[in-house]
Motif scaffolding. Structure first.
Motif, mmCIF file in Angstrom:
data_model
loop_
_atom_site.group_PDB
_atom_site.id
_atom_site.type_symbol
_atom_site.label_atom_id
_atom_site.label_comp_id
_atom_site.label_asym_id
_atom_site.label_seq_id
_atom_site.Cartn_x
_atom_site.Cartn_y
_atom_site.Cartn_z
ATOM 1 N N LEU A 60 0.837 -1.200 0.000
ATOM 2 C CA LEU A 60 0.000 0.000 0.000
ATOM 3 C C LEU A 60 0.876 1.256 0.000
ATOM 4 O O LEU A 60 0.537 2.256 -0.643
ATOM 5 N N GLN A 108 -11.730 2.892 -3.556
ATOM 6 C CA GLN A 108 -10.555 2.569 -2.746
ATOM 7 C C GLN A 108 -9.409 3.537 -2.981
ATOM 8 O O GLN A 108 -8.583 3.773 -2.079
ATOM 9 N N TYR A 122 -0.225 -6.016 -1.016
ATOM 10 C CA TYR A 122 -1.038 -4.797 -1.122
ATOM 11 C C TYR A 122 -2.439 -5.037 -0.557
ATOM 12 O O TYR A 122 -2.965 -4.213 0.204
ATOM 13 N N THR A 164 -4.065 -3.236 2.767
ATOM 14 C CA THR A 164 -5.292 -2.447 2.688
ATOM 15 C C THR A 164 -6.310 -2.910 3.719
ATOM 16 O O THR A 164 -6.947 -2.095 4.401
ATOM 17 N N VAL A 187 -6.811 0.043 6.358
ATOM 18 C CA VAL A 187 -8.038 0.798 6.078
ATOM 19 C C VAL A 187 -9.242 0.258 6.833
ATOM 20 O O VAL A 187 -10.026 1.034 7.405
#
Length: 467
Positions: A173, A199, A326, A330, A334
């Motif tokens: 990320l 996103q 990645y 995320t 997030v």
């Protein structure tokens, strides 16, 4: 035993899916040939009674069994001032996991007559930050095509991780954020406006925040649409599922290795076929209605309508593999730890501070019916970007608007794009930015109005009412 079963699934699921695709390919090709023999006006069977109905049925079989590859944008021209103007598409910057595409109306020779011979005013430049969340960037084709009427457009075109050799290294990320910084620097922030979708809103806001913290130029405006900037707000089923499952579950259940016949053989990925299954489960009616409308248009002989629905299906069904590191980053950053919203996110050792952004106007847009990014998740940027003057921040919640309606269809065309265009026009450096300095905008200072009532406050009132 459970651990061994999961490991076996991770080893064999991807190859099994590839084997199924290979077995279905001949059937899919046969169905396509049968449909063509019944739909082609030059074919004798096309004139038989009921030929269109059978053609639609065979075409549906072909579409359900085919492998959807990445479609091209295929934006070859736009209508500008009553004329068809060719559009040039080119790669201006290439990185292992992404390439920066530019779309611009083709420049005509100066000696030609009419409007082409006149010196054209500079067009605002827009960078569309496409999400890396399953679909290819071509899903935003309608957005790009609409923006091209008044802007030069760049878009982030993410590569399928299965086509990226392991030698090119991992993709985290943090790398996404670095890519966005590199793209903004390459284009030049002075005459740039950024639109981030879904996103992409999170790493894009982080990238601009880091630029601001380093006292680098930032874009004239930033538009954030339907993104999980604070996934705690209005948490839906997707958010709750991601928050309640341990990260190890995602690692053991969804991560697989790319098979040997791809350039990225051996790379750990979240495969596209699993993402597609999840997307269809979330929105079963979207794909089913596209297939149905295509069949009905074929039966009616509406070739133009059938072509539009065919393209919609291809764009929605074409998915890519995401690098495992990645995807897991995320989920953790997030959806589980909410680092951006809590102010605890560090990218390569540097704190992400949206409050440092001061010279970029902010627009946040949500859909009232969005079942991907919950209510308030995008508008959270209004409070995170505390350094931006209130008159330079605007927010809208669009009624009767779902997630995909934010960037395609009538809602985007008639309701959202005019708002985005007005913001860009107002804050474009080439036309005289109105960025606030202190308590008064530059434009109003020139007019001699010391304390104007900005239109942005009217918009914020509308947002509050819609919310």
């Amino acid at each position: 035993m459970a651990r061994m079963t999961r490991t076996a699934a991770q080893m064999w699921l991807y190859p099994m899916v590839e084997c199924q695709r290979s077995l279905l390919t001949p059937f899919s090709m046969w169905a396509a040939g049968a449909a063509n023999s019944l739909a082609n006006p030059c074919a004798p069977l096309a004139h038989a009674s009921g030929a269109r109905c059978f053609a639609a049925g065979y075409e549906l079989l072909h579409r359900l069994s085919k492998t959807y590859e990445k479609p091209g944008f295929a934006i070859r021209e736009i209508k500008l001032e009553g004329r068809k103007i060719p559009v040039v598409e080119q790669i201006v910057l290439s990185k292992p996991f992404c390439q920066l595409l530019q779309f611009a109306p083709q420049r005509e020779p100066a000696d030609m007559s009419g409007w082409r011979a006149q010196k054209r005013p500079a067009r605002p430049v827009v960078l569309v930050c496409a999400p890396l969340a399953g679909h290819h960037a071509v899903l935003l084709r309608e957005m790009v095509e609409t923006l091209l009427l008044n802007h030069d457009v760049y878009i982030t075109d993410w590569r399928d991780a299965r086509n990226v050799p392991v030698a090119d290294g991992p993709f985290h990320l943090d790398d996404y954020v670095s890519y966005m910084q590199a793209f903004i620097r390459h284009i030049g922030a002075e005459n740039l406006h950024v639109i981030a979708v879904c996103q992409a809103t999170v790493p894009t806001l982080a990238a601009i925040s880091l630029l601001a913290s380093e006292r680098e130029p930032t874009p004239g405006s930033l538009t954030l649409m339907g993104g999980p900037l604070d996934a705690r707000s209005g948490a839906n089923a997707v958010n709750l599922f991601a928050a309640n499952q341990p990260l190890q579950w995602f690692r053991e259940t969804l991560i697989h290795s790319v098979p040997a016949h791809y350039p990225g053989a051996g790379r750990e990925v979240y495969p596209g076929f699993l993402q597609h299954a999840g997307l269809v489960a979330m929105h079963p009616g979207r794909l089913a209605s596209s297939h149905l409308e295509y069949c009905l248009d074929t039966v009616r002989g509406d070739l133009k309508g059938a072509e539009a629905h065919q393209r919609s299906c291809e764009e929605y069904s074409a998915v890519l593999d995401m690098a495992a590191e990645y995807y897991l980053d995320t989920v953790q950053t997030v959806f589980q730890e909410f680092r951006l919203a809590r102010g605890s996110w560090y990218v390569r050792g540097l704190p992400v501070r949206p409050q440092d952004i001061r010279t970029t106007a902010l627009l946040t847009i949500e859909g009232a019916l969005d079942d991907v990014s919950g209510h308030g998740q995008t508008h959270a940027a209004q409070d995170l970007c505390a350094g931006i003057a209130a008159r330079d921040k605007r927010g809208f919640t669009m009624p009767r608007c779902g997630h995909y309606d934010l960037f395609s269809g009538p809602c985007w065309q008639t309701d959202i794009y005019p708002i985005v265009r007005e913001l860009i026009d107002e804050y474009d450096a080439s036309r005289g930015s109105t960025m606030s300095t202190g308590s008064t905008s530059r434009r109003d200072t020139l007019r001699g109005n010391p304390d104007p009532v900005p239109r942005s406050k009217v918009r914020r009132t509308r947002h509050a009412q819609n919310s």
